[in-house]
Design a protein around this motif. Structure first.
Motif, PDB file in Angstrom:
ATOM      1  N   MET A   1      41.982  45.612  35.152  1.00 22.81           N
ATOM      2  CA  MET A   1      40.677  45.295  34.575  1.00 22.81           C
ATOM      3  C   MET A   1      39.644  45.065  35.678  1.00 22.81           C
ATOM      4  O   MET A   1      39.990  44.646  36.783  1.00 22.81           O
ATOM      5  CB  MET A   1      40.836  44.017  33.743  1.00 22.81           C
ATOM      6  CG  MET A   1      39.743  43.771  32.750  1.00 22.81           C
ATOM      7  SD  MET A   1      40.109  42.227  31.903  1.00 22.81           S
ATOM      8  CE  MET A   1      40.464  42.849  30.306  1.00 22.81           C
ATOM      9  N   ASP A   2      38.427  45.347  35.355  1.00 17.87           N
ATOM     10  CA  ASP A   2      37.320  45.019  36.244  1.00 17.87           C
ATOM     11  C   ASP A   2      37.397  43.532  36.617  1.00 17.87           C
ATOM     12  O   ASP A   2      37.554  42.680  35.739  1.00 17.87           O
ATOM     13  CB  ASP A   2      36.029  45.332  35.467  1.00 17.87           C
ATOM     14  CG  ASP A   2      34.794  44.839  36.158  1.00 17.87           C
ATOM     15  OD1 ASP A   2      34.531  45.295  37.264  1.00 17.87           O
ATOM     16  OD2 ASP A   2      34.109  43.968  35.580  1.00 17.87           O
ATOM     17  N   ARG A   3      37.317  43.219  37.906  1.00 18.87           N
ATOM     18  CA  ARG A   3      37.538  41.839  38.386  1.00 18.87           C
ATOM     19  C   ARG A   3      36.590  40.838  37.724  1.00 18.87           C
ATOM     20  O   ARG A   3      37.000  39.759  37.282  1.00 18.87           O
ATOM     21  CB  ARG A   3      37.392  41.814  39.909  1.00 18.87           C
ATOM     22  CG  ARG A   3      37.292  40.445  40.545  1.00 18.87           C
ATOM     23  CD  ARG A   3      38.630  39.712  40.566  1.00 18.87           C
ATOM     24  NE  ARG A   3      38.459  38.305  40.871  1.00 18.87           N
ATOM     25  CZ  ARG A   3      38.534  37.775  42.091  1.00 18.87           C
ATOM     26  NH1 ARG A   3      38.797  38.542  43.137  1.00 18.87           N
ATOM     27  NH2 ARG A   3      38.364  36.478  42.266  1.00 18.87           N
ATOM     28  N   ALA A   4      35.332  41.216  37.648  1.00 21.28           N
ATOM     29  CA  ALA A   4      34.366  40.267  37.089  1.00 21.28           C
ATOM     30  C   ALA A   4      34.687  39.972  35.623  1.00 21.28           C
ATOM     31  O   ALA A   4      34.612  38.826  35.178  1.00 21.28           O
ATOM     32  CB  ALA A   4      32.948  40.807  37.232  1.00 21.28           C
ATOM     33  N   THR A   5      35.081  41.000  34.881  1.00 21.27           N
ATOM     34  CA  THR A   5      35.415  40.787  33.465  1.00 21.27           C
ATOM     35  C   THR A   5      36.611  39.854  33.330  1.00 21.27           C
ATOM     36  O   THR A   5      36.610  38.934  32.511  1.00 21.27           O
ATOM     37  CB  THR A   5      35.726  42.137  32.780  1.00 21.27           C
ATOM     38  OG1 THR A   5      34.600  43.002  32.967  1.00 21.27           O
ATOM     39  CG2 THR A   5      35.996  41.967  31.296  1.00 21.27           C
ATOM     40  N   ALA A   6      37.629  40.098  34.171  1.00 20.35           N
ATOM     41  CA  ALA A   6      38.813  39.223  34.136  1.00 20.35           C
ATOM     42  C   ALA A   6      38.422  37.787  34.482  1.00 20.35           C
ATOM     43  O   ALA A   6      38.919  36.831  33.887  1.00 20.35           O
ATOM     44  CB  ALA A   6      39.870  39.741  35.108  1.00 20.35           C
ATOM     45  N   ASP A   7      37.517  37.632  35.453  1.00 21.19           N
ATOM     46  CA  ASP A   7      37.077  36.290  35.828  1.00 21.19           C
ATOM     47  C   ASP A   7      36.308  35.606  34.696  1.00 21.19           C
ATOM     48  O   ASP A   7      36.463  34.398  34.466  1.00 21.19           O
ATOM     49  CB  ASP A   7      36.207  36.347  37.097  1.00 21.19           C
ATOM     50  CG  ASP A   7      37.046  36.479  38.359  1.00 21.19           C
ATOM     51  OD1 ASP A   7      38.268  36.274  38.299  1.00 21.19           O
ATOM     52  OD2 ASP A   7      36.454  36.782  39.417  1.00 21.19           O
ATOM     53  N   TYR A   8      35.517  36.368  33.967  1.00 21.94           N
ATOM     54  CA  TYR A   8      34.821  35.768  32.816  1.00 21.94           C
ATOM     55  C   TYR A   8      35.849  35.322  31.765  1.00 21.94           C
ATOM     56  O   TYR A   8      35.698  34.268  31.139  1.00 21.94           O
ATOM     57  CB  TYR A   8      33.807  36.742  32.206  1.00 21.94           C
ATOM     58  CG  TYR A   8      32.505  36.769  32.969  1.00 21.94           C
ATOM     59  CD1 TYR A   8      31.680  35.635  33.012  1.00 21.94           C
ATOM     60  CD2 TYR A   8      32.097  37.896  33.677  1.00 21.94           C
ATOM     61  CE1 TYR A   8      30.497  35.638  33.737  1.00 21.94           C
ATOM     62  CE2 TYR A   8      30.916  37.898  34.408  1.00 21.94           C
ATOM     63  CZ  TYR A   8      30.111  36.776  34.428  1.00 21.94           C
ATOM     64  OH  TYR A   8      28.944  36.762  35.147  1.00 21.94           O
ATOM     65  N   MET A   9      36.901  36.114  31.586  1.00 20.95           N
ATOM     66  CA  MET A   9      37.969  35.686  30.671  1.00 20.95           C
ATOM     67  C   MET A   9      38.569  34.372  31.144  1.00 20.95           C
ATOM     68  O   MET A   9      38.825  33.463  30.356  1.00 20.95           O
ATOM     69  CB  MET A   9      39.058  36.763  30.582  1.00 20.95           C
ATOM     70  CG  MET A   9      38.651  37.972  29.768  1.00 20.95           C
ATOM     71  SD  MET A   9      39.809  39.351  29.940  1.00 20.95           S
ATOM     72  CE  MET A   9      41.292  38.682  29.201  1.00 20.95           C
ATOM     73  N   GLY A  10      38.791  34.282  32.459  1.00 22.44           N
ATOM     74  CA  GLY A  10      39.339  33.050  33.035  1.00 22.44           C
ATOM     75  C   GLY A  10      38.443  31.852  32.766  1.00 22.44           C
ATOM     76  O   GLY A  10      38.914  30.761  32.431  1.00 22.44           O
ATOM     77  N   MET A  11      37.150  32.080  32.864  1.00 22.77           N
ATOM     78  CA  MET A  11      36.206  30.972  32.627  1.00 22.77           C
ATOM     79  C   MET A  11      36.237  30.546  31.156  1.00 22.77           C
ATOM     80  O   MET A  11      36.141  29.355  30.839  1.00 22.77           O
ATOM     81  CB  MET A  11      34.799  31.379  33.055  1.00 22.77           C
ATOM     82  CG  MET A  11      34.633  31.399  34.566  1.00 22.77           C
ATOM     83  SD  MET A  11      32.954  31.767  35.074  1.00 22.77           S
ATOM     84  CE  MET A  11      33.053  33.510  35.411  1.00 22.77           C
ATOM     85  N   LEU A  12      36.375  31.533  30.262  1.00 20.58           N
ATOM     86  CA  LEU A  12      36.448  31.187  28.837  1.00 20.58           C
ATOM     87  C   LEU A  12      37.706  30.382  28.541  1.00 20.58           C
ATOM     88  O   LEU A  12      37.706  29.495  27.679  1.00 20.58           O
ATOM     89  CB  LEU A  12      36.406  32.459  27.979  1.00 20.58           C
ATOM     90  CG  LEU A  12      35.057  33.188  28.007  1.00 20.58           C
ATOM     91  CD1 LEU A  12      35.146  34.514  27.263  1.00 20.58           C
ATOM     92  CD2 LEU A  12      33.963  32.314  27.400  1.00 20.58           C
ATOM     93  N   VAL A  13      38.769  30.686  29.261  1.00 16.91           N
ATOM     94  CA  VAL A  13      40.009  29.929  29.101  1.00 16.91           C
ATOM     95  C   VAL A  13      39.791  28.455  29.472  1.00 16.91           C
ATOM     96  O   VAL A  13      40.288  27.547  28.790  1.00 16.91           O
ATOM     97  CB  VAL A  13      41.131  30.572  29.953  1.00 16.91           C
ATOM     98  CG1 VAL A  13      42.246  29.592  30.200  1.00 16.91           C
ATOM     99  CG2 VAL A  13      41.657  31.832  29.291  1.00 16.91           C
TER     100      VAL A  13
END
Ligand code: UDP
Length: 161
Positions: free
Chosen positions: A70-82
């Protein structure tokens, strides 16, 4: 016993997501949350103002395979939502234990949490409410450890734990 004045007036506690898992493979372990809430309550009752930055590794680890490639930034946004889920869970557990708590998020999720507003966070702290800072710094390519250092500096915490 003489009234002992706490050594610190305002602290920032960083809780990694992994700290919430206990012995589970992922997710939030209720006994672990209760123990953490008990400790926060005790320190809060001493008059110490407490900010909490919470991580997301406990849930992010579970969804990490879907983030492969996955695109790194998208994965990081998922991490933030977690981290948001962990923050809501901790906030709820604190309130159930009779501790006033507010969740402030670095990402806008207006339906479930206040946006991060420094002045408002300071007011909550002065009123004795525990403030949980969700979504780290709000920026991809960072971690919640950076979020803890940042929020700790912003609120003038004397100690980052
Ligand atoms: N994250 C991010 N920016 C931040 C904070 C977190 O992009 O300011 C993302 C990042 O992908 C990170 C994930 O959210 O891996 C979960 O945070 P972290 O790894 O710090 O959680 P912890 O290891 O403390 O459980």
């Amino acid at each position: 016993m003489p009234d002992a004045k706490p050594a610190f007036q305002r602290i920032l506690l960083k809780l990694s997501g992994e700290a919430l898992m206990g012995d589970d493979a992922y997710g939030i372990n209720p006994e672990v949350i209760d123990r953490i809430v008990g400790e926060i309550k005790e320190v809060s009752r001493m008059g110490v103002q407490i900010g909490v930055v919470i991580g997301g590794g406990n849930i992010f680890r579970g969804i990490a395979p879907s983030a492969v490639g996955m695109d790194r930034a998208t994965a990081d946004y998922m991490g933030m939502l977690v981290t948001m889920m962990n923050a809501l869970s901790l906030g709820d557990a604190l309130r159930r234990a009779g501790v006033e708590a507010r969740v402030q998020s670095a990402l806008r999720v207006d339906a479930v949490a206040e946006p991060y507003i420094r002045g408002r966070a300071l007011r909550h702290l002065e009123e004795g409410k525990v403030v949980i800072f969700a979504a780290g710094t709000g920026n991809p390519f960072f971690t919640t450890d950076t979020g803890a250092a940042l929020r700790g500096a912003e609120i003038g915490a004397e100690l980052v734990l």
